[in-house]
Design a protein around this motif. Structure first.
Motif, PDB file in Angstrom:
ATOM      1  N   SER A   1       2.602  -2.902  -3.413  1.00 19.66           N
ATOM      2  CA  SER A   1       1.847  -4.058  -2.567  1.00 19.66           C
ATOM      3  C   SER A   1       1.827  -5.323  -3.434  1.00 19.66           C
ATOM      4  CB  SER A   1       0.594  -3.740  -2.245  1.00 19.66           C
ATOM      5  OG  SER A   1      -0.317  -3.584  -3.222  1.00 19.66           O
ATOM      6  N   GLY A   2       1.752  -5.265  -4.765  1.00 19.54           N
ATOM      7  CA  GLY A   2       1.868  -6.395  -5.515  1.00 19.54           C
ATOM      8  C   GLY A   2       0.425  -6.908  -5.536  1.00 19.54           C
ATOM      9  N   ILE A   3      -0.774  -6.413  -4.985  1.00 17.95           N
ATOM     10  CA  ILE A   3      -1.905  -6.809  -5.256  1.00 17.95           C
ATOM     11  C   ILE A   3      -2.925  -6.575  -6.461  1.00 17.95           C
ATOM     12  CG2 ILE A   3      -2.205  -6.944  -2.969  1.00 17.95           C
ATOM     13  CD1 ILE A   3      -4.076  -4.362  -2.918  1.00 17.95           C
ATOM     14  N   ARG A   4      -2.354  -5.744  -7.404  1.00 21.70           N
ATOM     15  CA  ARG A   4      -2.976  -5.434  -8.426  1.00 21.70           C
ATOM     16  C   ARG A   4      -3.210  -6.599  -9.728  1.00 21.70           C
ATOM     17  NH1 ARG A   4      -6.159  -2.098  -8.540  1.00 21.70           N
ATOM     18  NH2 ARG A   4      -4.934  -0.736  -7.699  1.00 21.70           N
ATOM     19  N   GLN A   5      -4.598  -6.971  -9.953  1.00 23.79           N
ATOM     20  CA  GLN A   5      -4.715  -7.881 -10.937  1.00 23.79           C
ATOM     21  C   GLN A   5      -5.399  -7.309 -12.307  1.00 23.79           C
ATOM     22  OE1 GLN A   5      -6.453 -11.643  -9.829  1.00 23.79           O
ATOM     23  NE2 GLN A   5      -6.024 -11.446  -7.747  1.00 23.79           N
ATOM     24  N   MET A   6      -5.306  -7.462 -13.308  1.00 26.07           N
ATOM     25  CA  MET A   6      -5.947  -6.764 -14.581  1.00 26.07           C
ATOM     26  C   MET A   6      -6.982  -7.793 -14.547  1.00 26.07           C
ATOM     27  SD  MET A   6      -4.341  -4.162 -14.459  1.00 26.07           S
ATOM     28  CE  MET A   6      -3.117  -4.069 -13.454  1.00 26.07           C
ATOM     29  N   ALA A   7      -8.300  -7.141 -14.695  1.00 23.24           N
ATOM     30  CA  ALA A   7      -9.543  -8.316 -14.993  1.00 23.24           C
ATOM     31  C   ALA A   7     -10.628  -7.920 -15.898  1.00 23.24           C
ATOM     32  CB  ALA A   7     -10.011  -8.556 -13.661  1.00 23.24           C
ATOM     33  N   ASN A   8     -11.580  -8.408 -16.173  1.00 20.08           N
ATOM     34  CA  ASN A   8     -12.810  -8.232 -17.075  1.00 20.08           C
ATOM     35  C   ASN A   8     -13.691  -7.823 -16.105  1.00 20.08           C
ATOM     36  OD1 ASN A   8     -11.663  -8.772 -19.819  1.00 20.08           O
ATOM     37  ND2 ASN A   8     -11.875 -10.803 -19.155  1.00 20.08           N
ATOM     38  N   VAL A   9     -14.188  -6.771 -16.049  1.00 15.85           N
ATOM     39  CA  VAL A   9     -15.000  -6.281 -14.947  1.00 15.85           C
ATOM     40  C   VAL A   9     -16.412  -5.839 -15.746  1.00 15.85           C
ATOM     41  CG1 VAL A   9     -15.755  -4.604 -12.908  1.00 15.85           C
ATOM     42  CG2 VAL A   9     -13.392  -5.593 -13.367  1.00 15.85           C
ATOM     43  N   LEU A  10     -17.580  -6.391 -15.126  1.00 16.59           N
ATOM     44  CA  LEU A  10     -18.792  -5.819 -15.499  1.00 16.59           C
ATOM     45  C   LEU A  10     -19.433  -4.991 -14.688  1.00 16.59           C
ATOM     46  CD1 LEU A  10     -21.284  -6.161 -17.331  1.00 16.59           C
ATOM     47  CD2 LEU A  10     -21.976  -8.095 -16.300  1.00 16.59           C
TER      48      LEU A  10
ATOM     49  N   VAL B   1     -11.284   2.900  -2.069  1.00 13.17           N
ATOM     50  CA  VAL B   1     -11.940   1.799  -1.513  1.00 13.17           C
ATOM     51  C   VAL B   1     -12.494   0.803  -2.604  1.00 13.17           C
ATOM     52  CG1 VAL B   1     -13.804   0.915  -0.213  1.00 13.17           C
ATOM     53  CG2 VAL B   1     -12.618   2.988   0.600  1.00 13.17           C
ATOM     54  N   LEU B   2     -12.939   1.287  -3.524  1.00 12.19           N
ATOM     55  CA  LEU B   2     -13.368   0.509  -4.760  1.00 12.19           C
ATOM     56  C   LEU B   2     -12.035  -0.416  -5.385  1.00 12.19           C
ATOM     57  CD1 LEU B   2     -15.436  -0.425  -6.755  1.00 12.19           C
ATOM     58  CD2 LEU B   2     -14.875   1.598  -8.510  1.00 12.19           C
ATOM     59  N   LEU B   3     -11.121   0.300  -5.587  1.00 10.80           N
ATOM     60  CA  LEU B   3      -9.749  -0.432  -6.105  1.00 10.80           C
ATOM     61  C   LEU B   3      -9.290  -1.557  -5.150  1.00 10.80           C
ATOM     62  CD1 LEU B   3      -7.794   2.209  -7.512  1.00 10.80           C
ATOM     63  CD2 LEU B   3      -8.883   0.394  -8.822  1.00 10.80           C
ATOM     64  N   LYS B   4      -9.453  -1.414  -3.763  1.00  8.19           N
ATOM     65  CA  LYS B   4      -9.124  -2.357  -2.763  1.00  8.19           C
ATOM     66  C   LYS B   4     -10.062  -3.466  -2.689  1.00  8.19           C
ATOM     67  CE  LYS B   4      -6.349   0.769  -0.019  1.00  8.19           C
ATOM     68  NZ  LYS B   4      -6.091   1.609   1.652  1.00  8.19           N
ATOM     69  N   ILE B   5     -11.431  -3.026  -2.726  1.00 12.49           N
ATOM     70  CA  ILE B   5     -12.324  -4.306  -2.580  1.00 12.49           C
ATOM     71  C   ILE B   5     -12.355  -5.095  -3.900  1.00 12.49           C
ATOM     72  CG2 ILE B   5     -14.678  -4.853  -2.142  1.00 12.49           C
ATOM     73  CD1 ILE B   5     -15.083  -2.320  -0.443  1.00 12.49           C
ATOM     74  N   LEU B   6     -12.117  -4.319  -5.048  1.00 10.36           N
ATOM     75  CA  LEU B   6     -12.040  -5.084  -6.215  1.00 10.36           C
ATOM     76  C   LEU B   6     -10.719  -6.114  -6.363  1.00 10.36           C
ATOM     77  CD1 LEU B   6     -13.196  -6.121  -9.198  1.00 10.36           C
ATOM     78  CD2 LEU B   6     -11.628  -3.963  -9.703  1.00 10.36           C
ATOM     79  N   ASP B   7      -9.632  -5.520  -5.722  1.00  4.92           N
ATOM     80  CA  ASP B   7      -8.795  -6.419  -5.634  1.00  4.92           C
ATOM     81  C   ASP B   7      -8.823  -7.705  -4.731  1.00  4.92           C
ATOM     82  OD1 ASP B   7      -7.082  -4.976  -7.322  1.00  4.92           O
ATOM     83  OD2 ASP B   7      -5.929  -3.907  -6.121  1.00  4.92           O
ATOM     84  N   ARG B   8      -9.495  -7.257  -3.646  1.00  3.95           N
ATOM     85  CA  ARG B   8      -9.784  -8.635  -2.546  1.00  3.95           C
ATOM     86  C   ARG B   8     -10.689  -9.568  -3.284  1.00  3.95           C
ATOM     87  NH1 ARG B   8     -13.734  -8.003   2.148  1.00  3.95           N
ATOM     88  NH2 ARG B   8     -14.070 -10.082   2.604  1.00  3.95           N
ATOM     89  N   ALA B   9     -11.626  -9.172  -3.854  1.00  5.08           N
ATOM     90  CA  ALA B   9     -12.635 -10.014  -4.647  1.00  5.08           C
ATOM     91  C   ALA B   9     -12.043 -10.909  -5.823  1.00  5.08           C
ATOM     92  CB  ALA B   9     -13.788  -9.313  -5.254  1.00  5.08           C
TER      93      ALA B   9
END
Length: 156
Positions: A22-31, A138-146
């Motif tokens: 889907s190409g929605i994955r972003q690598m990020a710094n998450v607290l 669901v966590l991965l999907k909502i995090l990608d959306r955020a």
């Protein structure tokens, strides 16, 4: 661990290729800030396996100290009810500190029945009920959306 089924479901989701296609994955710094060590461990393993860099805190004070130490996270995964400093109190301090923290999206994670109301009062569209059967996916999907939308709380 009590979330073993969730871990397997999340692992299957990660390895399915659906998120990469889907190409929605972003690598990020998450607290991750939560007083439930099982949730912190599960969320950390899941998000690290998805390529995210993780910092943790077990109450709002530790979360704020982590941000002061830098770098600022791209998103905060935040529990609502914690000792020392609650999630909404931490979010409020982020908002009034006005040093970049006020622009960070917050994903609320809680077992509270009124979680949608708490999220609405804080002005965040991102929230997730703890330990549901599809928690990892669901966590991965909502995090990608955020991470895509980058909507910080309007009030806290």
């Amino acid at each position: 661990m009590r979330f073993a089924g969730t871990q397997i479901g999340a692992w299957n989701f990660l390895n399915s290729g659906a998120d990469r296609a889907s190409g929605i994955r972003q690598m990020a710094n998450v607290l991750i800030v939560d007083d439930d060590s099982d949730i912190v461990e599960l969320s950390t393993e899941l998000l690290q396996s998805a390529g995210h860099r993780i910092q943790t805190g077990y109450n709002g004070e530790q979360g704020l100290k982590s941000m002061d130490a830098g770098p600022l996270p791209d998103c905060v995964l935040l529990d609502v009810d914690m000792p020392v400093l609650s999630g909404p109190e931490m979010a409020h301090r982020m908002l009034v500190h006005d040093a970049g923290e006020e622009r960070i999206p917050i994903l609320l994670v809680s077992g509270r029945n009124d979680l949608p109301d708490v999220a609405a009062r804080m002005g965040t569209p991102y929230f997730l009920r703890k330990a549901g059967p599809d928690y990892g996916e669901v966590l991965l999907k909502i995090l990608d959306r955020a991470l895509r939308e980058r909507r910080a709380p309007a009030t806290a």
